[in-house]
Scaffold this active site. Structure first.
Site, PDB file in Angstrom:
ATOM      1  N   ASN A 121     -15.561  -7.763  24.474  1.00  0.00           N
ATOM      2  CA  ASN A 121     -14.314  -8.067  23.781  1.00  0.00           C
ATOM      3  C   ASN A 121     -13.218  -8.148  24.837  1.00  0.00           C
ATOM      4  O   ASN A 121     -12.797  -7.129  25.376  1.00  0.00           O
ATOM      5  CB  ASN A 121     -14.028  -6.954  22.751  1.00  0.00           C
ATOM      6  CG  ASN A 121     -12.681  -7.133  22.076  1.00  0.00           C
ATOM      7  OD1 ASN A 121     -12.017  -8.153  22.242  1.00  0.00           O
ATOM      8  ND2 ASN A 121     -12.278  -6.127  21.300  1.00  0.00           N
ATOM      9  N   LYS A 147     -10.200  -8.926  24.506  1.00  0.00           N
ATOM     10  CA  LYS A 147      -8.878  -8.568  23.976  1.00  0.00           C
ATOM     11  C   LYS A 147      -7.834  -9.609  24.438  1.00  0.00           C
ATOM     12  O   LYS A 147      -8.165 -10.785  24.553  1.00  0.00           O
ATOM     13  CB  LYS A 147      -8.519  -7.131  24.372  1.00  0.00           C
ATOM     14  CG  LYS A 147      -9.628  -6.147  23.944  1.00  0.00           C
ATOM     15  CD  LYS A 147      -9.249  -4.705  24.035  1.00  0.00           C
ATOM     16  CE  LYS A 147     -10.422  -3.842  23.574  1.00  0.00           C
ATOM     17  NZ  LYS A 147     -10.132  -2.417  23.568  1.00  0.00           N
ATOM     18  N   HIS A 175     -11.009  -4.415  14.063  1.00  0.00           N
ATOM     19  CA  HIS A 175     -10.920  -3.606  15.284  1.00  0.00           C
ATOM     20  C   HIS A 175      -9.801  -2.571  15.117  1.00  0.00           C
ATOM     21  O   HIS A 175      -8.773  -2.856  14.489  1.00  0.00           O
ATOM     22  CB  HIS A 175     -10.636  -4.511  16.485  1.00  0.00           C
ATOM     23  CG  HIS A 175     -10.816  -3.801  17.794  1.00  0.00           C
ATOM     24  ND1 HIS A 175      -9.860  -2.941  18.292  1.00  0.00           N
ATOM     25  CD2 HIS A 175     -11.841  -3.775  18.671  1.00  0.00           C
ATOM     26  CE1 HIS A 175     -10.295  -2.434  19.433  1.00  0.00           C
ATOM     27  NE2 HIS A 175     -11.497  -2.917  19.689  1.00  0.00           N
ATOM     28  N   GLU A 191      -7.551  -1.626  17.021  1.00  0.00           N
ATOM     29  CA  GLU A 191      -6.237  -2.080  17.495  1.00  0.00           C
ATOM     30  C   GLU A 191      -5.543  -2.921  16.420  1.00  0.00           C
ATOM     31  O   GLU A 191      -4.317  -2.896  16.307  1.00  0.00           O
ATOM     32  CB  GLU A 191      -6.397  -2.846  18.821  1.00  0.00           C
ATOM     33  CG  GLU A 191      -6.697  -1.890  19.970  1.00  0.00           C
ATOM     34  CD  GLU A 191      -7.536  -2.468  21.091  1.00  0.00           C
ATOM     35  OE1 GLU A 191      -7.692  -3.693  21.180  1.00  0.00           O
ATOM     36  OE2 GLU A 191      -8.057  -1.654  21.891  1.00  0.00           O
ATOM     37  N   GLU A 241     -16.680   2.398  16.865  1.00  0.00           N
ATOM     38  CA  GLU A 241     -15.783   2.558  18.007  1.00  0.00           C
ATOM     39  C   GLU A 241     -14.820   3.708  17.726  1.00  0.00           C
ATOM     40  O   GLU A 241     -13.768   3.500  17.082  1.00  0.00           O
ATOM     41  CB  GLU A 241     -14.984   1.270  18.227  1.00  0.00           C
ATOM     42  CG  GLU A 241     -15.839   0.064  18.542  1.00  0.00           C
ATOM     43  CD  GLU A 241     -15.067  -0.983  19.325  1.00  0.00           C
ATOM     44  OE1 GLU A 241     -15.527  -1.358  20.403  1.00  0.00           O
ATOM     45  OE2 GLU A 241     -13.988  -1.406  18.879  1.00  0.00           O
ATOM     46  N   GLY A 270     -10.660   2.607  25.673  1.00  0.00           N
ATOM     47  CA  GLY A 270      -9.725   2.439  26.782  1.00  0.00           C
ATOM     48  C   GLY A 270      -9.289   3.743  27.424  1.00  0.00           C
ATOM     49  O   GLY A 270      -8.344   3.768  28.202  1.00  0.00           O
ATOM     50  N   SER A 298     -15.233   2.856  25.951  1.00  0.00           N
ATOM     51  CA  SER A 298     -15.470   3.260  27.344  1.00  0.00           C
ATOM     52  C   SER A 298     -16.931   3.116  27.775  1.00  0.00           C
ATOM     53  O   SER A 298     -17.437   3.947  28.546  1.00  0.00           O
ATOM     54  CB  SER A 298     -14.958   4.688  27.587  1.00  0.00           C
ATOM     55  OG  SER A 298     -13.560   4.734  27.393  1.00  0.00           O
TER      56      SER A 298
HETATM   57  P1  13P Z   1     -13.074  -0.154  26.169  1.00  0.00           P
HETATM   58  O1  13P Z   1     -14.501  -0.507  26.554  1.00  0.00           O
HETATM   59  O2  13P Z   1     -12.058  -0.682  27.108  1.00  0.00           O
HETATM   60  O3  13P Z   1     -12.943   1.304  25.882  1.00  0.00           O
HETATM   61  O4  13P Z   1     -12.781  -0.907  24.774  1.00  0.00           O
HETATM   62  C1  13P Z   1     -13.688  -0.817  23.753  1.00  0.00           C
HETATM   63  C2  13P Z   1     -13.327  -1.768  22.675  1.00  0.00           C
HETATM   64  O5  13P Z   1     -12.289  -1.617  22.044  1.00  0.00           O
HETATM   65  C3  13P Z   1     -14.216  -2.905  22.409  1.00  0.00           C
HETATM   66  O6  13P Z   1     -13.881  -3.580  21.253  1.00  0.00           O
END
Ligand code: 13P
Length: 252
Positions: free
Chosen positions: A10, A12, A96, A98, A168, A174, A214
Site C-alpha cells: 500500500n 499510500k 483502511h 487512515e 491492521e 507506521g 510495520s
Molecule cells: P506500515 O507497514 O507502514 O506500518 O503500514 C501498514 C499499512 O497501513 C498498510 O496498509
C-alpha cells in the site's frame, strides 16, 4: 486448505509519476515473476495507469486505495469502481484505518463501498483493526467483530471465497511496533471463525486474511509461519524495492 500467499504494497500518498514508475521497475527487477505467491501494489490514483503498464505484464496485481460507493455522478473528487477496473485494478483497499480516522469512514460506508466493488467485479481488501486504547481495554475482538460484521453485512455467500481481509492494528501502523505473531494469529483465527459464521467453512477456508502494521524483512517470516496469516499488507517497507522483494520472498 492451502491458500496462495498475497503480498500487498500500500503506497499510500507516496509516489509522483516518475517515482512510481521507477519503483515499479525496481520491484520487477528485484522480484521477477514470483511463483506460488501473489504480489499486489496499490499506488495513488493518478499513477495507476502508468504503474499498470509496468506491473501487469509481470503478473502482479493492481489495487486502488479507496473508491466511492456510487457508480457515477456528482461526487467531486471521488473515484468509482468502474474507473479502477479500467485502469487495470483487480482489487481495492476499503476501510483502511487512515480513512476511518482522517476521512470519517464508518462501518456503514465501508459496507456500501464493499457493495460497489463487488458490483464491478473488484475484489475488496477490507481493513479492520483496533486502536491501542481498545486493545488495552480488552476490546480487541469486540471491535474486530463489529468491523467485520459491519463491512460484510450485505455480502452474498459466493463473494466470500475470493474476499481479502486485512487485520491492521492501528497501534502497529507506521510505528515500527509490530504485533507479535501470536497476537496476530489470535485475531486472524477469530476473524476466520467469524467469516465461517457469516458464510460456511469451505468459503472461510479460502478467504485470505492479511496482516498489516510495520511488516518488515526481519519480521515477515515469523508472521507468515502462523496458520491463519495468509499474507501481508505493507506500507512503509513497500516503498523500498529491496525490502518489499525480501518480504515477497518470505520463508516460513
Ligand atoms: P506500515 O507497514 O507502514 O506500518 O503500514 C501498514 C499499512 O497501513 C498498510 O496498509
Amino acid at each position: 486448505m492451502k491458500r496462495t500467499p498475497l503480498l500487498a504494497g500500500n503506497w499510500k500518498m507516496n509516489g509522483t509519476l516518475s517515482e512510481a514508475v521507477n519503483l515499479a521497475r525496481d520491484l520487477f527487477r528485484q522480484i521477477g515473476k514470483p511463483s506460488g505467491r501473489e504480489v499486489l501494489v496499490a499506488p495513488p490514483f493518478p499513477v495507476l495507469t502508468c504503474v499498470a503498464a509496468e506491473i501487469l505484464p509481470a503478473g502482479y496485481l493492481l489495487a486502488g486505495q479507496n473508491l466511492h460507493w456510487e457508480d457515477s455522478g456528482a461526487f467531486t473528487g471521488e473515484v468509482s469502481a468502474r474507473m479502477l477496473v479500467e485502469t487495470g485494478c483487480s482489487h481495492v483497499i476499503i476501510g483502511h484505518s487512515e480513512r476511518r480516522q482522517y476521512f470519517s469512514e464508518t462501518d456503514a460506508s465501508v459496507a456500501m463501498k464493499v457493495g460497489a466493488a463487488l458490483r464491478a467485479n473488484l475484489i475488496p481488501i477490507v481493513c479492520v483493526g483496533e486502536t491501542l486504547a481498545e486493545r488495552e481495554n480488552g476490546q480487541t475482538l469486540g471491535v474486530i467483530e463489529r468491523q467485520v460484521r459491519g463491512a460484510l453485512v450485505n455480502l452474498t455467500r459466493s463473494a466470500f471465497p475470493s474476499l481479502v481481509l486485512a487485520y491492521e492494528p492501528v497501534w502497529a501502523i507506521g510505528t515500527g511496533r509490530v504485533a507479535t505473531p501470536e497476537q496476530a494469529q489470535h485475531v486472524h483465527e477469530a476473524i476466520r471463525r467469524l467469516v465461517t459464521a457469516l458464510s460456511d467453512e469451505s468459503s472461510a477456508a479460502m478467504c485470505r486474511i492479511l496482516y498489516g502494521g510495520s511488516v518488515k524483512p526481519d519480521n515477515v517470516d515469523d508472521l507468515m509461519s502462523q496458520p491463519d496469516i495468509d499474507g501481508a499488507l505493507v506500507g512503509g517497507a513497500s516503498l523500498k524495492a529491496d525490502d518489499f522483494a525480501r518480504i515477497v520472498a518470505f520463508q516460513s
